[in-house]
Enzyme design. Sequence first.
Site, PDB file in Angstrom:
ATOM      1  CG  ASP A   1     -36.908 -11.479   8.760  1.00 47.97           C
ATOM      2  OD1 ASP A   1     -36.782 -11.190   7.716  1.00 47.97           O
ATOM      3  OD2 ASP A   1     -36.568 -12.818   9.247  1.00 47.97           O
TER       4      ASP A   1
ATOM      5  NE  ARG B   1     -31.343 -18.836   7.039  1.00 47.54           N
ATOM      6  CZ  ARG B   1     -31.052 -17.569   7.087  1.00 47.54           C
ATOM      7  NH1 ARG B   1     -30.284 -17.223   8.275  1.00 47.54           N
ATOM      8  NH2 ARG B   1     -31.384 -16.673   6.345  1.00 47.54           N
ATOM      9  N   PRO B   2     -30.162 -24.648   5.147  1.00 47.93           N
ATOM     10  CG  PRO B   2     -31.705 -26.469   4.723  1.00 47.93           C
ATOM     11  CD  PRO B   2     -31.287 -25.368   5.849  1.00 47.93           C
ATOM     12  CB  ILE B   3     -28.262 -24.307  -0.303  1.00 50.99           C
ATOM     13  CG1 ILE B   3     -27.160 -25.346  -0.186  1.00 50.99           C
ATOM     14  CG2 ILE B   3     -27.720 -22.736   0.402  1.00 50.99           C
ATOM     15  CD1 ILE B   3     -25.992 -24.866  -0.875  1.00 50.99           C
ATOM     16  CG  ASP B   4     -32.737 -28.622   0.570  1.00 41.75           C
ATOM     17  OD1 ASP B   4     -32.623 -27.926   1.251  1.00 41.75           O
ATOM     18  OD2 ASP B   4     -34.007 -29.324   0.550  1.00 41.75           O
ATOM     19  CG  LEU B   5     -35.856 -26.441  -0.996  1.00 40.71           C
ATOM     20  CD1 LEU B   5     -36.892 -25.352  -0.265  1.00 40.71           C
ATOM     21  CD2 LEU B   5     -36.535 -27.322  -1.596  1.00 40.71           C
TER      22      LEU B   5
ATOM     23  NE  ARG C   1     -25.716  -9.630   8.802  1.00 42.78           N
ATOM     24  CZ  ARG C   1     -25.872 -10.872   8.404  1.00 42.78           C
ATOM     25  NH1 ARG C   1     -25.945 -11.865   9.434  1.00 42.78           N
ATOM     26  NH2 ARG C   1     -26.266 -11.156   7.155  1.00 42.78           N
TER      27      ARG C   1
ATOM     28  CB  CYS D   1     -26.726 -18.290  10.719  1.00 45.19           C
ATOM     29  SG  CYS D   1     -28.545 -18.210  10.380  1.00 45.19           S
TER      30      CYS D   1
ATOM     31  NE  ARG E   1     -29.219 -18.100   4.243  1.00 43.70           N
ATOM     32  CZ  ARG E   1     -29.086 -19.459   4.033  1.00 43.70           C
ATOM     33  NH1 ARG E   1     -27.988 -20.105   4.510  1.00 43.70           N
ATOM     34  NH2 ARG E   1     -29.728 -20.028   2.999  1.00 43.70           N
TER      35      ARG E   1
ATOM     36  CE  LYS F   1     -31.130  -7.836   6.372  1.00 45.29           C
ATOM     37  NZ  LYS F   1     -30.879  -9.085   6.090  1.00 45.29           N
ATOM     38  CG  ASN F   2     -33.901  -9.448   3.981  1.00 51.71           C
ATOM     39  OD1 ASN F   2     -32.686  -9.100   4.039  1.00 51.71           O
ATOM     40  ND2 ASN F   2     -34.939  -9.701   4.685  1.00 51.71           N
TER      41      ASN F   2
HETATM   42  C1  EPZ Z   1     -34.715 -14.597   3.627  1.00 48.91           C
HETATM   43  O1  EPZ Z   1     -33.617 -15.659   4.032  1.00 48.91           O
HETATM   44  C2  EPZ Z   1     -34.380 -13.406   4.311  1.00 48.91           C
HETATM   45  N1  EPZ Z   1     -32.964 -12.813   4.052  1.00 48.91           N
HETATM   46  C3  EPZ Z   1     -34.459 -13.788   5.918  1.00 48.91           C
HETATM   47  O2  EPZ Z   1     -34.204 -12.541   6.245  1.00 48.91           O
HETATM   48  C4  EPZ Z   1     -35.900 -14.142   6.178  1.00 48.91           C
HETATM   49  O3  EPZ Z   1     -35.949 -14.445   7.626  1.00 48.91           O
HETATM   50  C5  EPZ Z   1     -36.292 -15.282   5.055  1.00 48.91           C
HETATM   51  O4  EPZ Z   1     -35.938 -15.137   3.937  1.00 48.91           O
HETATM   52  C6  EPZ Z   1     -37.705 -15.911   5.232  1.00 48.91           C
HETATM   53  O5  EPZ Z   1     -38.443 -14.875   5.103  1.00 48.91           O
HETATM   54  C7  EPZ Z   1     -32.571 -12.188   3.006  1.00 48.91           C
HETATM   55  O6  EPZ Z   1     -33.622 -11.938   2.074  1.00 48.91           O
HETATM   56  C8  EPZ Z   1     -31.310 -11.884   2.652  1.00 48.91           C
HETATM   57  P1  EPZ Z   1     -35.662 -18.960   2.715  1.00 48.91           P
HETATM   58  P2  EPZ Z   1     -33.639 -17.065   3.093  1.00 48.91           P
HETATM   59  O7  EPZ Z   1     -34.547 -19.601   1.927  1.00 48.91           O
HETATM   60  O8  EPZ Z   1     -33.883 -16.910   1.495  1.00 48.91           O
HETATM   61  C9  EPZ Z   1     -35.520 -23.535   4.538  1.00 48.91           C
HETATM   62  C10 EPZ Z   1     -33.386 -11.032   8.033  1.00 48.91           C
HETATM   63  O9  EPZ Z   1     -33.458 -10.962   9.269  1.00 48.91           O
HETATM   64  N2  EPZ Z   1     -34.796 -23.812   3.307  1.00 48.91           N
HETATM   65  O10 EPZ Z   1     -37.165 -18.444   2.693  1.00 48.91           O
HETATM   66  O11 EPZ Z   1     -32.249 -17.660   3.588  1.00 48.91           O
HETATM   67  C11 EPZ Z   1     -34.545 -22.633   5.594  1.00 48.91           C
HETATM   68  O12 EPZ Z   1     -33.887 -23.599   6.238  1.00 48.91           O
HETATM   69  C12 EPZ Z   1     -33.057 -12.539   7.460  1.00 48.91           C
HETATM   70  O13 EPZ Z   1     -33.479 -10.100   7.489  1.00 48.91           O
HETATM   71  C13 EPZ Z   1     -34.501 -25.264   3.061  1.00 48.91           C
HETATM   72  O14 EPZ Z   1     -34.799 -25.931   3.719  1.00 48.91           O
HETATM   73  O15 EPZ Z   1     -34.867 -17.731   3.780  1.00 48.91           O
HETATM   74  C14 EPZ Z   1     -35.740 -21.978   6.402  1.00 48.91           C
HETATM   75  O16 EPZ Z   1     -36.062 -22.955   7.296  1.00 48.91           O
HETATM   76  C15 EPZ Z   1     -33.335 -13.672   8.490  1.00 48.91           C
HETATM   77  N3  EPZ Z   1     -33.949 -25.305   1.942  1.00 48.91           N
HETATM   78  C16 EPZ Z   1     -37.078 -21.767   5.397  1.00 48.91           C
HETATM   79  O17 EPZ Z   1     -36.715 -22.557   4.366  1.00 48.91           O
HETATM   80  C17 EPZ Z   1     -33.212 -24.408   1.049  1.00 48.91           C
HETATM   81  O18 EPZ Z   1     -32.706 -24.654  -0.084  1.00 48.91           O
HETATM   82  C18 EPZ Z   1     -37.003 -20.306   4.877  1.00 48.91           C
HETATM   83  O19 EPZ Z   1     -35.847 -19.956   4.080  1.00 48.91           O
HETATM   84  C19 EPZ Z   1     -33.794 -23.002   1.378  1.00 48.91           C
HETATM   85  C20 EPZ Z   1     -34.511 -22.539   2.413  1.00 48.91           C
END
Ligand code: EPZ
Length: 418
Positions: free
Chosen positions: A305, A122-126, A397, A117, A93, A22-23
Amino acid sequence: METIIVKKSGALNGHLKVNGSKNSILPILAASLLTKDKCILHEIPKLEDVNVMCNLLSKLGAKINRLDDNSLEIHAENITNYEAPYDLISKMRASFLVMGSLLSRVNKARVSMPGGCAIGTRPIDLHLKGFKNLNININSNRGYIQAETEGITGNHVYLDFPSVGATENLMMAACRAKGKTVIENCAEEPEIVDLANFINSMGAKIEGAGTKTITVTGVEELHGTEYTIIPDRIEAGTYMVAAVLTGGELHIDNVIPAHVQPVIAKLREVGAEIIENDSSVVVRSKGIINSTDIKTLPYPGFPTDMQAQFMLLLSLANGTSIINETIFENRFMHANEFLRMGANIKIEGNTAVVNGLNGLTGAKVRATDLRAGAALVLAGLVAEGETEISEVHHIKRGYADIVEKLQTVGADISYSMQ
Ligand code: EPZ
């Protein structure tokens, strides 16, 4: 309302096949916008999230044809719309991942902010900080991110946290940029490597995927491709836990053992026997579940996960285990559901103390996210009596055919319509 009914089942024994990841498929679908040509994808899991992403791509102008049960063709010859609406982004997302490919293809994007969620804000600042480094103007208004550029130019980006999504979005934005982009402290997950391999098969020049630093040399155009998605390492890990939990033996096919090393290591600590083959694993319970400690970390650390599934397993261990969730700030909601089944778990911030017991009792429980939902299905397999799980849309999902698959290896499980 649809629920899943699980009754105490004996040991699970037999063969299970894992679906495509999925990911991986979600970012790769977003990346199919990078070319005017056709892309053919194989090993597509039958998941609601895939339908949501395909629906979004269609709204942006792509033509999508299902070729057979596991393959589809995407043809984004013309991008007719560059807006990803709230109703789709709020459903999933990962739709936010179209931002990088839209910017690369048409130099603009208007994407709803994904919002938080259950498991965190789940911010997008990065993502946004990285885009700005690549000569992309970012504004936000009324819950939307408005991005546009005169032309993406390569640059150096340092990620404060190895965000999976930010790494993916930036790779897609950089692959047709003018010049070279270096993404430092990036995510190293197998899905990042899969996405890089997919885009490289379209003619891109992405190096270093799977390490802490990715270098992208921009190219003019990308062409169509045919590509097979890697297996889902989290689905695989979930069924590996099920074998140990129920005291059975499962032969799990379509697995890349290298992608599930943290899970293999922890299951061996717990006392299971695991045989690693080229594209499968055999997981054999030895009738014991030792306690152990878990700390979730970015890959190659233990995957967040898989945390809910292990919290359940360790709820039945002989001893006390400590689980430390370092990735998401609120990913212990499944603990409350396990407590309703008699588990003994204490939560202190992002640490859970799990006191192993020798049994759980069935109850009516609620899936709070897709991994928690899968863990509750496993819990029902070993709990006394019957467990009824609601909010099963979360489970669908991420786990295609979980009920049907578990039935084939001896689980007493079915859907029910209330
Ligand atoms: C991906 O989510 C996966 N989803 C998630 O799987 C997985 O848990 C996660 O990576 C971590 O491995 C998909 O690939 C579709 P991140 P993503 O950006 O990309 C913080 C599942 O169960 N962060 O690595 O959203 C964020 O808040 C799902 O299949 C910022 O602070 O994860 C979190 O604490 C759940 N700013 C951490 O980083 C940002 O701009 C990890 O987030 C982006 C992220």
